[in-house]
Design a protein around this motif. Structure first.
Motif, PDB file in Angstrom:
ATOM      1  N   ASN A  75      -9.603   1.836  15.249  1.00 17.03           N
ATOM      2  CA  ASN A  75      -8.719   0.720  15.580  1.00 17.03           C
ATOM      3  C   ASN A  75      -7.509   1.248  16.353  1.00 17.03           C
ATOM      4  N   ILE A  76      -7.755   1.582  17.621  1.00 16.89           N
ATOM      5  CA  ILE A  76      -6.718   2.175  18.463  1.00 16.89           C
ATOM      6  C   ILE A  76      -6.576   1.353  19.738  1.00 16.89           C
ATOM      7  N   ASP A  77      -5.350   1.060  20.109  1.00 17.01           N
ATOM      8  CA  ASP A  77      -5.091   0.247  21.306  1.00 17.01           C
ATOM      9  C   ASP A  77      -5.385   1.014  22.592  1.00 17.01           C
ATOM     10  N   ALA A  78      -5.143   2.306  22.574  1.00 15.67           N
ATOM     11  CA  ALA A  78      -5.308   3.100  23.798  1.00 15.67           C
ATOM     12  C   ALA A  78      -6.766   3.101  24.252  1.00 15.67           C
ATOM     13  N   LYS A  79      -6.970   2.944  25.551  1.00 18.48           N
ATOM     14  CA  LYS A  79      -8.327   2.970  26.095  1.00 18.48           C
ATOM     15  C   LYS A  79      -8.871   4.393  26.191  1.00 18.48           C
ATOM     16  N   ARG A  80      -7.959   5.330  26.384  1.00 23.87           N
ATOM     17  CA  ARG A  80      -8.390   6.723  26.509  1.00 23.87           C
ATOM     18  C   ARG A  80      -7.715   7.562  25.424  1.00 23.87           C
ATOM     19  N   TYR A  81      -8.520   8.338  24.743  1.00 25.16           N
ATOM     20  CA  TYR A  81      -8.005   9.241  23.726  1.00 25.16           C
ATOM     21  C   TYR A  81      -8.982  10.396  23.563  1.00 25.16           C
ATOM     22  N   ASP A  82      -8.504  11.460  22.938  1.00 21.05           N
ATOM     23  CA  ASP A  82      -9.341  12.642  22.693  1.00 21.05           C
ATOM     24  C   ASP A  82      -9.665  12.729  21.205  1.00 21.05           C
ATOM     25  N   TYR A  83     -10.956  12.828  20.891  1.00 19.43           N
ATOM     26  CA  TYR A  83     -11.375  13.004  19.513  1.00 19.43           C
ATOM     27  C   TYR A  83     -11.344  14.496  19.196  1.00 19.43           C
ATOM     28  N   LEU A  84     -10.541  14.899  18.212  1.00 16.99           N
ATOM     29  CA  LEU A  84     -10.319  16.310  17.925  1.00 16.99           C
ATOM     30  C   LEU A  84     -11.181  16.848  16.791  1.00 16.99           C
ATOM     31  N   GLY A  85     -11.888  15.959  16.094  1.00 16.17           N
ATOM     32  CA  GLY A  85     -12.738  16.427  15.005  1.00 16.17           C
ATOM     33  C   GLY A  85     -12.371  15.759  13.695  1.00 16.17           C
ATOM     34  N   ALA A  86     -12.986  16.242  12.613  1.00 14.35           N
ATOM     35  CA  ALA A  86     -12.800  15.620  11.311  1.00 14.35           C
ATOM     36  C   ALA A  86     -12.743  16.667  10.209  1.00 14.35           C
ATOM     37  N   LEU A  87     -12.164  16.280   9.072  1.00 17.42           N
ATOM     38  CA  LEU A  87     -12.127  17.104   7.875  1.00 17.42           C
ATOM     39  C   LEU A  87     -12.680  16.304   6.701  1.00 17.42           C
ATOM     40  N   PHE A  88     -13.402  16.987   5.843  1.00 15.76           N
ATOM     41  CA  PHE A  88     -13.939  16.395   4.622  1.00 15.76           C
ATOM     42  C   PHE A  88     -12.880  16.614   3.551  1.00 15.76           C
ATOM     43  N   VAL A  89     -12.065  15.601   3.259  1.00 18.71           N
ATOM     44  CA  VAL A  89     -10.928  15.743   2.357  1.00 18.71           C
ATOM     45  C   VAL A  89     -11.149  14.875   1.121  1.00 18.71           C
ATOM     46  N   LYS A  90     -11.420  15.528  -0.001  1.00 20.33           N
ATOM     47  CA  LYS A  90     -11.657  14.838  -1.267  1.00 20.33           C
ATOM     48  C   LYS A  90     -12.762  13.799  -1.114  1.00 20.33           C
ATOM     49  N   ASP A  91     -12.418  12.516  -1.220  1.00 14.63           N
ATOM     50  CA  ASP A  91     -13.441  11.462  -1.153  1.00 14.63           C
ATOM     51  C   ASP A  91     -13.381  10.689   0.154  1.00 14.63           C
ATOM     52  N   LYS A  92     -12.847  11.324   1.192  1.00 11.54           N
ATOM     53  CA  LYS A  92     -12.739  10.669   2.496  1.00 11.54           C
ATOM     54  C   LYS A  92     -13.078  11.646   3.621  1.00 11.54           C
ATOM     55  N   ILE A  93     -13.503  11.076   4.740  1.00  6.55           N
ATOM     56  CA  ILE A  93     -13.654  11.830   5.978  1.00  6.55           C
ATOM     57  C   ILE A  93     -12.468  11.447   6.857  1.00  6.55           C
ATOM     58  N   THR A  94     -11.644  12.418   7.190  1.00  5.61           N
ATOM     59  CA  THR A  94     -10.446  12.155   7.988  1.00  5.61           C
ATOM     60  C   THR A  94     -10.707  12.565   9.427  1.00  5.61           C
ATOM     61  N   HIS A  95     -10.527  11.615  10.343  1.00  2.81           N
ATOM     62  CA  HIS A  95     -10.729  11.857  11.773  1.00  2.81           C
ATOM     63  C   HIS A  95      -9.374  12.069  12.440  1.00  2.81           C
ATOM     64  N   PHE A  96      -9.331  13.009  13.362  1.00  5.66           N
ATOM     65  CA  PHE A  96      -8.103  13.328  14.079  1.00  5.66           C
ATOM     66  C   PHE A  96      -8.269  12.970  15.553  1.00  5.66           C
ATOM     67  N   ILE A  97      -7.341  12.154  16.052  1.00  4.32           N
ATOM     68  CA  ILE A  97      -7.433  11.620  17.414  1.00  4.32           C
ATOM     69  C   ILE A  97      -6.114  11.857  18.136  1.00  4.32           C
ATOM     70  N   LYS A  98      -6.197  12.371  19.355  1.00  2.00           N
ATOM     71  CA  LYS A  98      -4.985  12.599  20.150  1.00  2.00           C
ATOM     72  C   LYS A  98      -4.863  11.560  21.248  1.00  2.00           C
ATOM     73  N   GLU A  99      -3.699  10.967  21.307  1.00  6.11           N
ATOM     74  CA  GLU A  99      -3.399   9.969  22.342  1.00  6.11           C
ATOM     75  C   GLU A  99      -2.188  10.445  23.130  1.00  6.11           C
ATOM     76  N   ASN A 100      -2.213  10.213  24.420  1.00 12.06           N
ATOM     77  CA  ASN A 100      -1.095  10.623  25.279  1.00 12.06           C
ATOM     78  C   ASN A 100      -0.297   9.411  25.720  1.00 12.06           C
ATOM     79  N   ASP A 101       0.999   9.444  25.417  1.00 11.46           N
ATOM     80  CA  ASP A 101       1.917   8.389  25.850  1.00 11.46           C
ATOM     81  C   ASP A 101       2.618   8.885  27.119  1.00 11.46           C
ATOM     82  N   ARG A 102       2.093   8.460  28.272  1.00 12.41           N
ATOM     83  CA  ARG A 102       2.624   8.954  29.549  1.00 12.41           C
ATOM     84  C   ARG A 102       4.073   8.534  29.778  1.00 12.41           C
ATOM     85  N   LYS A 103       4.417   7.325  29.364  1.00 17.10           N
ATOM     86  CA  LYS A 103       5.784   6.837  29.590  1.00 17.10           C
ATOM     87  C   LYS A 103       6.808   7.679  28.832  1.00 17.10           C
ATOM     88  N   ALA A 104       6.444   8.087  27.627  1.00 13.61           N
ATOM     89  CA  ALA A 104       7.367   8.863  26.806  1.00 13.61           C
ATOM     90  C   ALA A 104       7.154  10.367  26.942  1.00 13.61           C
TER      91      ALA A 104
END
Length: 497
Positions: A75-104
């Protein structure tokens, strides 16, 4: 639907009331390679890309029967992002996503979460933000007990200004920030590299840096560089531990989790090269190991030892591969208070050549002999065992090890001819070249008992199957379960007794 199950029993291990079972799940139709997430309570999870480039999660039961798969969307507004991978943390799979804010002019690290039923939450969290010029943005590490996760980035200081390390430590469900700091690294030298960043079960952050000494710091009889371990916690001042040895040079060093809330800074030393008329070939051998156990609660060194090790190298080393340094891969705790160290020879050689057409850089990777070192509760070396192997730029290098019921088990790939090899002279070279063929290889299992006695077995020959597990992308799911990644297929090797 039919499922492929490859069941192989090692007869030789069975003679010692030890059985090893290897099963493979069905092949996955994927655009790329499969990523192993982990296993828990007889359920195993993977990630892959389908033909539409969608991220797909898969679940398998204890027998590697396929249970379900779901497309994982964020559920990300950005059209372009980089998927950095995931970690198996306790009872969840955590996904890490990098987004670039060009304006800032900044990068944003976003966390998204999938439960054990492969349902992804609509809720996302911003885990980190940093300027675009921040180094290592999006990198993370997990504590030994999987209750803490650190995300970090580094801003290099200008000229002689110190670098700033920015990090946040989260609890396992990312609802609480345990530690949030922007700290200047207490390093005066202008030339250094950050080697690793780790987090312990209490949320302390360990930064290992290699520091090259300034002219006024250099001392005769000491190396031109040393290592500093900096530990950050909630206190204002960080703890510092320097690693520098007279007449020795640190050949390899790592921070590895110990037991009972300890972190171990360990590695191998070699004799310092003192010039043309120095100690000759002896300076190329790393046959002394150092170890410092750090108490995570008090952040003090509980014990510090050096061990002179015999038998790691041939009596008369001659070839280049005889001088490959050792690197600690794992440390296992014995029931009697002693420990077992698993090490492997590893070296990267970078060669750059120049011509009128420009420059060309070549990388040569050496993964060679395996060493198992038994140390008793009095910090005395009981045994040193070595299994010869030779892998230079091999297609499937290195090892994976676990400790179960008093034995160390090490999985690796090697030439099938080396099944009978007992020393360096008998070991055939395993390399990747246009003339090499993976069908000549096999998957090996090395078993080392409490006395250091070794037993080498072939799990299966690659002539019998086209399945090729990748050691570096496989993982230990539990002490007696190793999840094997074959690019488009998941396998589980179970050890039972």
């Amino acid at each position: 639907m039919k499922y492929l199950k490859l069941l192989l029993l090692l007869a030789t291990l069975g003679l010692n009331a030890q059985s090893v079972e290897l099963k493979w799940a069905e092949k996955i139709k994927t655009k790329g390679n499969v990523s192993i997430l982990g296993g828990k309570n007889g359920r195993y999870y993977t990630l892959h890309r389908d033909s539409d480039d969608q991220l797909v999660g898969r679940e398998y039961d204890k027998d590697l029967n396929f249970k379900s798969e779901k497309v994982i969307s964020f559920n990300i507004d950005a059209k372009r992002y980089d998927y950095l991978g995931a970690l198996f943390v306790k009872d969840k799979i955590t996904h890490f996503i990098k987004e670039n804010d060009r304006k800032a002019d900044k990068n944003i690290l976003i966390g998204s979460f999938t439960d054990m039923n492969l349902k992804t939450s609509d809720k996302t969290l911003i885990l980190d933000e940093a300027d675009e010029d921040a180094l290592n943005f999006g990198l993370r590490n997990i504590s030994p007990d999987s209750t803490k996760v650190v995300v970090y980035n580094e801003l290099k200081g200008r000229k002689k200004d110190p670098s700033t390390l920015n990090f946040k430590v989260y609890n396992s469900d990312f609802t609480q920030v345990v530690l949030d700091k922007s700290a200047q690294l207490p390093i005066k030298s202008s030339k250094f590299t950050t080697e690793s960043v780790n987090v312990d079960n209490l949320g302390n952050v360990y930064v290992l840096a290699k520091i090259y000494k300034e002219k006024d710091e250099k001392v005769k009889g000491q190396s031109e560089f040393y290592f500093k371990l900096i530990v950050f916690n909630k206190e204002d001042k960080a703890k510092e531990f320097d690693f520098d040895y007279p007449e020795k040079e640190i050949e390899s060093i790592d921070v590895i989790p110990g037991v009972n809330n300890t972190m171990v800074c360990t590695g191998f030393l070699k004799i310092l090269n003192s010039g043309f008329f120095g100690k000759g070939k002896k300076t190329l051998i790393s046959d002394e190991m150092f170890s410092a156990n750090i108490d995570c609660k008090t952040l003090t060194i509980k014990s510090s030892n050096k061990y002179e090790l015999e038998g790691l190298y041939p009596d008369k080393p001659k070839k280049a591969e005889d001088y490959v340094p050792y690197k600690v891969r794992n440390i296992f705790q014995r029931k009697d208070g002693g420990s077992i160290v698993v090490a492997e020879q590893y070296k990267l050689v970078i060669v750059t050549t120049y011509s009128q057409y420009g420059s060309h850089t070549s990388y040569y990777y050496y993964y060679c002999d395996i060493a198992i070192i038994n140390i008793n509760s009095k910090s005395e070396v009981e045994s040193v065992s070595k299994m010869p192997k030779y892998q230079m730029n091999a297609g499937n290098p290195s090892i994976l090890s676990t400790y179960y019921n008093g034995n160390v088990y090490i999985v690796y790939e090697d030439l099938e001819k080396n099944a009978e090899a007992e020393n360096d002279k008998e070991t055939k070279r395993s390399t990747k070249s246009m003339f090499s063929s993976s069908s000549k290889n096999a998957l090996f299992l090395l078993t080392v008992d409490s006395k250091g006695e070794m037993k080498k077995d072939i799990v299966y020959s690659y002539k019998e199957s086209k399945i090729r597990p990748r050691i570096l992308t496989s993982m230990v799911a539990s002490p007696n379960e190793i999840m094997l990644n074959a690019d488009d297929q998941l396998g589980v090797l179970k050890i039972s007794k």
